[in-house]
Design an enzyme around this catalytic site. Structure first.
Site, PDB file in Angstrom:
ATOM      1  N   ASP A   1       0.817  -1.207   0.000  1.00  0.00           N
ATOM      2  CA  ASP A   1       0.000   0.000   0.000  1.00  0.00           C
ATOM      3  C   ASP A   1       0.857   1.267   0.000  1.00  0.00           C
ATOM      4  O   ASP A   1       2.082   1.217   0.174  1.00  0.00           O
ATOM      5  CB  ASP A   1      -0.921   0.009   1.225  1.00  0.00           C
ATOM      6  CG  ASP A   1      -2.011  -1.050   1.139  1.00  0.00           C
ATOM      7  OD1 ASP A   1      -2.360  -1.452   0.013  1.00  0.00           O
ATOM      8  OD2 ASP A   1      -2.503  -1.476   2.202  1.00  0.00           O
TER       9      ASP A   1
ATOM     10  N   TYR B   1       6.483 -10.183   6.657  1.00  0.00           N
ATOM     11  CA  TYR B   1       6.533  -8.742   6.903  1.00  0.00           C
ATOM     12  C   TYR B   1       7.157  -8.493   8.272  1.00  0.00           C
ATOM     13  O   TYR B   1       7.078  -9.341   9.172  1.00  0.00           O
ATOM     14  CB  TYR B   1       5.128  -8.137   6.905  1.00  0.00           C
ATOM     15  CG  TYR B   1       4.508  -7.927   5.545  1.00  0.00           C
ATOM     16  CD1 TYR B   1       4.606  -6.690   4.896  1.00  0.00           C
ATOM     17  CD2 TYR B   1       3.800  -8.946   4.908  1.00  0.00           C
ATOM     18  CE1 TYR B   1       4.010  -6.481   3.664  1.00  0.00           C
ATOM     19  CE2 TYR B   1       3.211  -8.748   3.664  1.00  0.00           C
ATOM     20  CZ  TYR B   1       3.322  -7.520   3.051  1.00  0.00           C
ATOM     21  OH  TYR B   1       2.740  -7.322   1.818  1.00  0.00           O
TER      22      TYR B   1
END
EC number: 5.4.99.12
Length: 250
Positions: free
Chosen positions: A54, A112
């Protein structure tokens, strides 16, 4: 000459980009790389990434594939492509893969890391979340362990999304503290849009004592995004590892 498929290993600082994916009237990481490749290879090039980060999210390891009719030498290619790319995007490697290999669909594991700093750090302003209040890492880890036994993560997904299902198999999820930095590590076969930031935002509420572990469990079972907390800021999130079967490489 045969058309060959190549994998790029990429890193980028996402601060100045509206995410990975190419968009109209917005600067994207994908768009910047496609532009550089098209200039270098003197033909329009489209790439496919392993996933879409994003706006403002970073990557220390991202992969993308593209097709090209010709043989590419890694050393010469890397020198030229990196000279054409902006300073906040880098290509680390170029590898030829089998024709059926796919940067997104061939990936088996993604990881992540989310970075929180507990003190003001001038050098990490765009790369971490400065958290002012005290957090109990033990409580956050107790709640994070519940993620491993769950498979439906609709409660941590964006409401408007085009996925067919909300199933993810999380293999690890834990916090560690290194000096003034709190790091949240999470690994799964796939992630939903906004999922990691929503998890981090909810876990920090657990760490502050706003939510109990039992409440965190009930949020997981609710399948309702409104039950979870606000998302953590994008600036602390890094895509850090994407794993592929070795048999896709030539």
């Amino acid at each position: 000459m045969d058309i060959k498929r190549y994998f790029l290993e990429i890193a980028y600082k996402g601060t100045n980009y509206h995410g990975w994916q190419t968009q109209k009237n917005a600067v994207s990481v994908q768009g910047a790389i496609e532009n550089a490749l098209s200039i270098l290879l003197k033909t329009p090039i489209i790439i496919m990434g392993s996933g879409r980060t994003d706006t403002g999210v970073h990557a220390t390891q991202q992969f993308a594939h593209f097709d090209f009719e010709g043989e590419l030498n890694q050393f010469g290619f890397l020198k030229k492509i990196n000279s054409l790319l902006p300073k906040d995007i880098a290509v680390y490697s170029l590898r030829e893969v089998k024709h059926e290999a796919h940067a997104r669909f061939s990936a088996t594991i993604r990881s992540y890391v989310y970075k929180i700093t507990t003190r003001k750090t001038p050098f990490e302003e765009e790369l971490s979340w400065h958290y002012f209040r005290e957090l109990e890492i033990q409580k956050m880890n107790e709640a994070a362990r519940l993620l491993l036994d769950h498979e439906d993560f609709q409660c941590f997904s964006r409401v408007k999304t085009d996925v067919n299902h909300f199933g993810c198999k999380i293999k690890e999820a834990y916090w560690e503290q290194i000096d003034h930095e709190l790091l949240f590590h999470i690994t799964s076969n796939r992630f939903l849009r906004g999922m990691v930031r929503a998890i981090v935002g909810t876990l920090t509420d657990v760490g502050e004592g706003k939510l109990s572990t039992a409440k965190f469990k009930s949020i997981l079972e609710s399948k309702n995004r409104d039950q979870a907390s606000s998302s953590a800021p994008a600036r602390g999130l890094f895509l850090c590892k994407v794993h592929y079967p070795q048999d896709i490489f030539i």
